[in-house]
Design an enzyme around this catalytic site. Structure first.
Site, PDB file in Angstrom:
ATOM      1  N   CYS A   2       0.883  -0.977  -0.004  1.00 58.10           N
ATOM      2  CA  CYS A   2       0.010   0.019  -0.122  1.00 58.10           C
ATOM      3  C   CYS A   2       0.773   1.457   0.134  1.00 58.10           C
ATOM      4  O   CYS A   2       1.870   1.147   0.448  1.00 58.10           O
ATOM      5  CB  CYS A   2      -0.821   0.072   1.241  1.00 58.10           C
ATOM      6  SG  CYS A   2      -1.631  -1.295   1.688  1.00 58.10           S
ATOM      7  N   ARG A  27       5.356  -0.558  -6.197  1.00 51.47           N
ATOM      8  CA  ARG A  27       5.290  -1.577  -5.084  1.00 51.47           C
ATOM      9  C   ARG A  27       4.286  -2.354  -5.058  1.00 51.47           C
ATOM     10  O   ARG A  27       4.413  -3.184  -4.373  1.00 51.47           O
ATOM     11  CB  ARG A  27       5.043  -0.560  -3.993  1.00 51.47           C
ATOM     12  CG  ARG A  27       6.198   0.391  -3.575  1.00 51.47           C
ATOM     13  CD  ARG A  27       6.049   1.581  -2.675  1.00 51.47           C
ATOM     14  NE  ARG A  27       7.338   1.996  -2.318  1.00 51.47           N
ATOM     15  CZ  ARG A  27       7.725   1.664  -1.113  1.00 51.47           C
ATOM     16  NH1 ARG A  27       7.152   1.156  -0.037  1.00 51.47           N
ATOM     17  NH2 ARG A  27       9.069   2.536  -0.810  1.00 51.47           N
ATOM     18  N   TRP A  74      -3.156  -2.724  -1.348  1.00 48.99           N
ATOM     19  CA  TRP A  74      -2.822  -4.195  -1.669  1.00 48.99           C
ATOM     20  C   TRP A  74      -3.732  -5.078  -0.553  1.00 48.99           C
ATOM     21  O   TRP A  74      -3.490  -4.854   0.472  1.00 48.99           O
ATOM     22  CB  TRP A  74      -1.584  -4.315  -1.570  1.00 48.99           C
ATOM     23  CG  TRP A  74      -0.608  -5.751  -2.084  1.00 48.99           C
ATOM     24  CD1 TRP A  74      -0.473  -6.031  -3.120  1.00 48.99           C
ATOM     25  CD2 TRP A  74      -0.497  -6.842  -0.980  1.00 48.99           C
ATOM     26  NE1 TRP A  74      -0.003  -7.252  -3.156  1.00 48.99           N
ATOM     27  CE2 TRP A  74      -0.152  -7.747  -1.838  1.00 48.99           C
ATOM     28  CE3 TRP A  74      -0.660  -7.001   0.361  1.00 48.99           C
ATOM     29  CZ2 TRP A  74       0.276  -9.041  -1.433  1.00 48.99           C
ATOM     30  CZ3 TRP A  74      -0.739  -8.316   0.911  1.00 48.99           C
ATOM     31  CH2 TRP A  74       0.055  -9.339   0.058  1.00 48.99           C
ATOM     32  N   ASN A  99      -1.975   2.358   5.823  1.00 53.13           N
ATOM     33  CA  ASN A  99      -1.049   1.163   5.609  1.00 53.13           C
ATOM     34  C   ASN A  99      -0.977   0.390   6.726  1.00 53.13           C
ATOM     35  O   ASN A  99      -0.906   0.951   7.944  1.00 53.13           O
ATOM     36  CB  ASN A  99       0.216   1.781   5.156  1.00 53.13           C
ATOM     37  CG  ASN A  99       0.165   2.186   3.817  1.00 53.13           C
ATOM     38  OD1 ASN A  99      -0.728   2.229   3.110  1.00 53.13           O
ATOM     39  ND2 ASN A  99       1.494   2.727   3.320  1.00 53.13           N
ATOM     40  N   GLY A 100      -0.895  -1.041   6.679  1.00 53.15           N
ATOM     41  CA  GLY A 100      -0.911  -1.667   7.973  1.00 53.15           C
ATOM     42  C   GLY A 100      -1.972  -2.604   8.210  1.00 53.15           C
ATOM     43  O   GLY A 100      -3.035  -2.693   7.210  1.00 53.15           O
ATOM     44  N   GLU A 482      17.159 -18.710  -5.285  1.00 54.93           N
ATOM     45  CA  GLU A 482      16.925 -17.821  -5.932  1.00 54.93           C
ATOM     46  C   GLU A 482      16.259 -17.882  -7.457  1.00 54.93           C
ATOM     47  O   GLU A 482      15.568 -17.005  -7.861  1.00 54.93           O
ATOM     48  CB  GLU A 482      18.159 -16.669  -5.997  1.00 54.93           C
ATOM     49  CG  GLU A 482      17.898 -15.335  -6.710  1.00 54.93           C
ATOM     50  CD  GLU A 482      16.965 -14.660  -5.973  1.00 54.93           C
ATOM     51  OE1 GLU A 482      16.287 -14.908  -5.114  1.00 54.93           O
ATOM     52  OE2 GLU A 482      16.450 -13.572  -6.666  1.00 54.93           O
ATOM     53  N   LYS A 486      12.663 -16.694  -8.802  1.00 55.56           N
ATOM     54  CA  LYS A 486      12.354 -15.870 -10.001  1.00 55.56           C
ATOM     55  C   LYS A 486      11.449 -16.448 -10.721  1.00 55.56           C
ATOM     56  O   LYS A 486      10.572 -15.738 -11.329  1.00 55.56           O
ATOM     57  CB  LYS A 486      13.849 -15.389 -10.657  1.00 55.56           C
ATOM     58  CG  LYS A 486      14.657 -14.642  -9.768  1.00 55.56           C
ATOM     59  CD  LYS A 486      14.379 -13.115  -9.979  1.00 55.56           C
ATOM     60  CE  LYS A 486      13.607 -12.854  -8.571  1.00 55.56           C
ATOM     61  NZ  LYS A 486      14.213 -12.486  -7.490  1.00 55.56           N
ATOM     62  N   GLU A 489       7.977 -16.348  -9.480  1.00 51.52           N
ATOM     63  CA  GLU A 489       7.482 -15.104  -8.903  1.00 51.52           C
ATOM     64  C   GLU A 489       6.754 -14.476 -10.415  1.00 51.52           C
ATOM     65  O   GLU A 489       5.701 -14.022 -10.497  1.00 51.52           O
ATOM     66  CB  GLU A 489       8.110 -13.913  -8.639  1.00 51.52           C
ATOM     67  CG  GLU A 489       8.628 -13.977  -7.141  1.00 51.52           C
ATOM     68  CD  GLU A 489       9.621 -12.959  -6.856  1.00 51.52           C
ATOM     69  OE1 GLU A 489      10.893 -13.062  -7.391  1.00 51.52           O
ATOM     70  OE2 GLU A 489       9.435 -12.009  -6.302  1.00 51.52           O
ATOM     71  N   HIS A 505      17.282 -38.419  -1.547  1.00 55.32           N
ATOM     72  CA  HIS A 505      16.373 -38.212  -0.310  1.00 55.32           C
ATOM     73  C   HIS A 505      14.883 -38.072  -0.531  1.00 55.32           C
ATOM     74  O   HIS A 505      14.270 -37.710   0.495  1.00 55.32           O
ATOM     75  CB  HIS A 505      17.037 -37.359   0.792  1.00 55.32           C
ATOM     76  CG  HIS A 505      18.429 -37.886   1.184  1.00 55.32           C
ATOM     77  ND1 HIS A 505      18.884 -38.989   1.662  1.00 55.32           N
ATOM     78  CD2 HIS A 505      19.666 -37.320   0.681  1.00 55.32           C
ATOM     79  CE1 HIS A 505      20.034 -39.159   1.792  1.00 55.32           C
ATOM     80  NE2 HIS A 505      20.668 -38.274   1.294  1.00 55.32           N
ATOM     81  N   LYS A 604       6.158  -4.857  -4.038  1.00 49.12           N
ATOM     82  CA  LYS A 604       7.731  -4.873  -4.185  1.00 49.12           C
ATOM     83  C   LYS A 604       8.270  -4.553  -2.703  1.00 49.12           C
ATOM     84  O   LYS A 604       8.963  -5.279  -2.045  1.00 49.12           O
ATOM     85  CB  LYS A 604       7.898  -3.343  -4.831  1.00 49.12           C
ATOM     86  CG  LYS A 604       9.216  -3.095  -4.873  1.00 49.12           C
ATOM     87  CD  LYS A 604      10.110  -3.932  -5.773  1.00 49.12           C
ATOM     88  CE  LYS A 604      11.633  -3.549  -5.925  1.00 49.12           C
ATOM     89  NZ  LYS A 604      12.323  -4.733  -6.182  1.00 49.12           N
TER      90      LYS A 604
HETATM   91  C1  AGP Z   1      11.971 -10.778  -4.516  1.00 53.46           C
HETATM   92  O1  AGP Z   1      11.981 -10.902  -5.831  1.00 53.46           O
HETATM   93  C2  AGP Z   1      10.838 -10.518  -3.989  1.00 53.46           C
HETATM   94  N1  AGP Z   1      10.079  -9.706  -4.638  1.00 53.46           N
HETATM   95  C3  AGP Z   1      11.013 -10.509  -2.155  1.00 53.46           C
HETATM   96  O2  AGP Z   1      11.376 -11.879  -1.918  1.00 53.46           O
HETATM   97  C4  AGP Z   1      11.727  -9.745  -1.629  1.00 53.46           C
HETATM   98  O3  AGP Z   1      13.059 -10.001  -1.830  1.00 53.46           O
HETATM   99  C5  AGP Z   1      11.553  -9.856  -0.273  1.00 53.46           C
HETATM  100  O4  AGP Z   1      10.278  -9.257   0.156  1.00 53.46           O
HETATM  101  C6  AGP Z   1      12.529  -8.944   0.847  1.00 53.46           C
HETATM  102  O5  AGP Z   1      12.482  -7.604   0.538  1.00 53.46           O
HETATM  103  P1  AGP Z   1      13.593  -6.638   1.073  1.00 53.46           P
HETATM  104  O6  AGP Z   1      14.936  -7.101   0.394  1.00 53.46           O
HETATM  105  O7  AGP Z   1      13.017  -5.335   0.531  1.00 53.46           O
HETATM  106  O8  AGP Z   1      13.545  -6.715   2.324  1.00 53.46           O
END
Ligand code: AGP
Length: 609
Positions: A2, A27, A74, A99-100, A482, A486, A489, A505, A604
């Site tokens: 948000c 964001r 959001w 927000n929150g 990672e 990606k 996501e 395993h 974001k």
């Molecule tokens: C990464 O592609 C993500 N969008 C997400 O995992 C992000 O890395 C995570 O929310 C942490 O955010 P920050 O680095 O701003 O703390």
């Protein structure tokens, strides 16, 4: 997540608010709204979808006001509907953005319903609006009404309230969700992120936890969590908002992938030379603190957590310090043991991730010797609340899927490893080899980006797949993690990462021709083990995509496609091997036609739990 923008001025503020929302768009959000007060009239416009839908809905009648608040939502409580979008209102008089999460909203809702308030939305935020209306009936003063209301809130809030009967003020409150006041000349502003206000001011007051403030065109009155009126210093921001536009790139994500050689150059600049690192590179006295450090705990979320896991391998192997890495949301809710002389390191692109911030605050109570934030946003809450900080110089990252922030985190963590290693007796050979590796990074990254066409071609083979498996060993295991994150996501393909030694395993049961297996296989002491893992997959009819250098002796055949990555020194290999995995997920997403820069359901910056 948000976003909030507010303004009180003599001029019409609608364009300021909408531009602020545009700047917060990256964001992630699912609806947007604005409330404006003009001559004791309150107008509210909300739309689901993009900010542009809101802009299109604003006209001569509803688009004027000298005081106003705007919001990108959001969804947390209640679906993505116009009714649930902010601003929320009470008695057609008060408008609120938030927000929150107000955690005790059910209790508040039933209490307010008993008092006769009618709720129209499913949100927790509407309880704020009615609560203030109820208090206003008793106090007649908006600041007092908000001060009373926040006493009853549990959870996190950054909130802004306007009242059409007090049209020349906004009252704002912050607890667990950031708010910054922007100072203008004869007009003042508020936002959840300073970036939203850069077109109108560079002078900011960062509110602290528990602050409530009344903002008029010419004054700011701040009451702290103890109920005392306080002065908070105004600072001039030098933060660069350099995201610019996408240029010739189709998406911000691709632009950001290609920016990596340059932003890593910036991150290393004036910090690394062939002789060594600048003294106390990580903050005043950092060398003394590192010398004393016996144990390191790294806390982060998502991609930043993967950077932390990579650093654990480096810190233990090269610097000889015991290190654990933990996901912030786990750490903050369990009892943990803190050895003597422990250093807490948080890693975050945004510096506003709710769980990471809460973990930092908890660590202070637990008695960590010191705290260091590795962060991309100067002035963020994490940086301000940590004893030491180190800026990754990735520049603004717009794509929700983190790319350049990750590799600059890794470069910073390699510098940290050398810095700590120097205090722990790292040999000069190891140190020079790591320094040489770091200096070669930008050029090696450029060479690796040249694989783009080959990877785009390979991505075609993933377009009809639903599942995938990523494998790596040692410091490449977090790179596999990672890579899997990606792909999930942005392409929405299910992806799992395993340390290759774990294959037999369990996950070997999943292998068939419909489950592509992606292997990161640099030429190091674990290469032979990886060759065996590859054979295990081949024997079960698996199809593999192997990223390895030429000397690794992997050959393409009918069950395996090999992409040759440039040779590089051991320590920087995780950074180099990240690039092909970023490109792979980007091109797969492109084929699948997803919203690459703002993938569904994601934000974001995750500023709520
Ligand atoms: C990464 O592609 C993500 N969008 C997400 O995992 C992000 O890395 C995570 O929310 C942490 O955010 P920050 O680095 O701003 O703390």
């Amino acid at each position: 997540m948000c976003g909030i923008v507010g303004a009180v001025a003599e001029r019409n503020v609608v364009q300021i608010l909408l531009e602020g929302l545009r700047r917060l768009e990256y964001r992630g959000y699912d609806s947007a709204g604005v409330a404006l007060i003009r001559e004791n009239n309150l107008s509210i416009v909300k739309r689901t979808g993009k900010v542009q839908a809101l802009v299109d809905a604003i006209d001569e009648d509803n688009g004027k006001g000298t005081t106003g608040v705007a919001h990108t939502r959001w969804a947390t409580h209640g679906g993505v509907t116009e009714v649930n979008a902010h601003p929320h209102y009470s008695h057609d008089r008060f408008a609120v953005v938030h927000n929150g999460i107000i955690e005790n909203h059910k209790y508040l809702r039933s209490e307010l319903t008993q008092k006769g308030f009618e709720f129209v939305s499913e949100t927790d935020t509407e309880t704020i609006a009615h609560n203030i209306a109820a208090n206003m009936a008793e106090t007649g003063d908006l600041l007092q009404a908000v001060l009373t209301a926040v006493k009853g809130f549990e959870g996190a809030y950054g909130t802004v309230v306007i009242d059409k009967q007090n049209p020349n003020e906004m009252v704002v409150a912050r607890s667990g969700s950031p708010l910054v006041i922007g100072l203008g000349i004869g007009e003042n502003f508020v936002a959840s992120d300073q970036m939203a206000l850069f077109p109108v001011t560079r002078r900011f007051i960062f509110l602290q936890e528990g602050d409530v403030a009344k903002i008029t065109r010419t004054s700011v009155t701040i009451i702290d969590s103890d109920g005392n009126e306080v002065e908070r210093e105004a600072t001039e921001s030098n933060v660069q908002h350099d995201a610019g536009d996408k240029g010739t790139y189709r998406h911000y994500m691709l632009k950001e992938i290609y920016e990596q050689p340059d932003v890593i150059r910036n991150t290393l600049k004036e910090r690394v030379t062939t002789d060594g690192l600048t003294d106390n590179l990580f903050g005043p006295n950092s060398d003394v603190i590192f010398e004393k450090t016996n144990y390191i705990k790294i806390i982060a979320c998502g991609t930043s957590y993967h950077a932390g896991v990579t650093a654990k391998y480096w810190l233990e192997q090269y610097a000889g310090v015991h290190c654990d890495v933990e996901i912030a949301s786990e750490f903050r809710y369990r009892k943990s043991f803190v050895p003597d002389n422990s250093l807490l390191i948080t890693i975050s692109q945004s510096g506003e991730t709710a769980d990471t911030l809460a973990a930092l605050r908890l660590a202070k109570e637990l008695g960590y010797m010191s705290s260091l934030a590795i962060c991309n946003v100067d002035g963020s809450s994490l940086v301000r609340e940590s004893e030491m900080s180190f800026m990754t110089k990735a520049g603004t990252e717009v794509g929700v899927a983190s790319t350049k922030a990750f590799t600059t985190q890794l470069a910073s963590l390699l510098m940290l490893t050398i810095s700590i290693g120097q205090q722990k007796g790292m040999s000069s050979d190891v140190k020079s080899s790591m320094l040489a590796g770091l200096s070669s990074l930008p050029t090696k990254l450029e060479e690796t980006l040249a694989l783009s066409d080959e990877i785009e071609d390979l991505a075609e083979e993933f377009a009809d797949k639903y599942h995938s498996l990523f494998l790596g060993r040692g410091d490449q295991y977090p790179i596999a993690m990672e890579g899997a994150l990606k792909l999930k996501e942005i392409s929405y393909i299910h992806a799992e990462a395993y340390a290759s030694g774990e294959l037999k395993h369990g996950p070997l049961a999943l292998i068939d021709a419909d489950m592509p297996v992606i292997v990161v296989a640099p030429n190091n002491e674990l290469l032979e083990k990886l060759h065996s893992n590859v054979e295990e997959v081949r024997a079960r009819g698996g199809i593999m995509y192997v990223f390895a250098d030429k000397e690794s002796q992997f050959e393409s055949d009918e069950t395996m496609r090999v992409v040759n990555v440039p040779n590089c020194k051991d320590a920087i290999a995780p950074i180099i091997y990240t690039i092909p995995l970023q490109l792979l997920s980007y091109y797969v997403a492109l084929i699948k036609g997803t919203d690459v820069d703002q993938p569904r359901n994601l934000a974001k910056s995750v500023t709520v739990e």
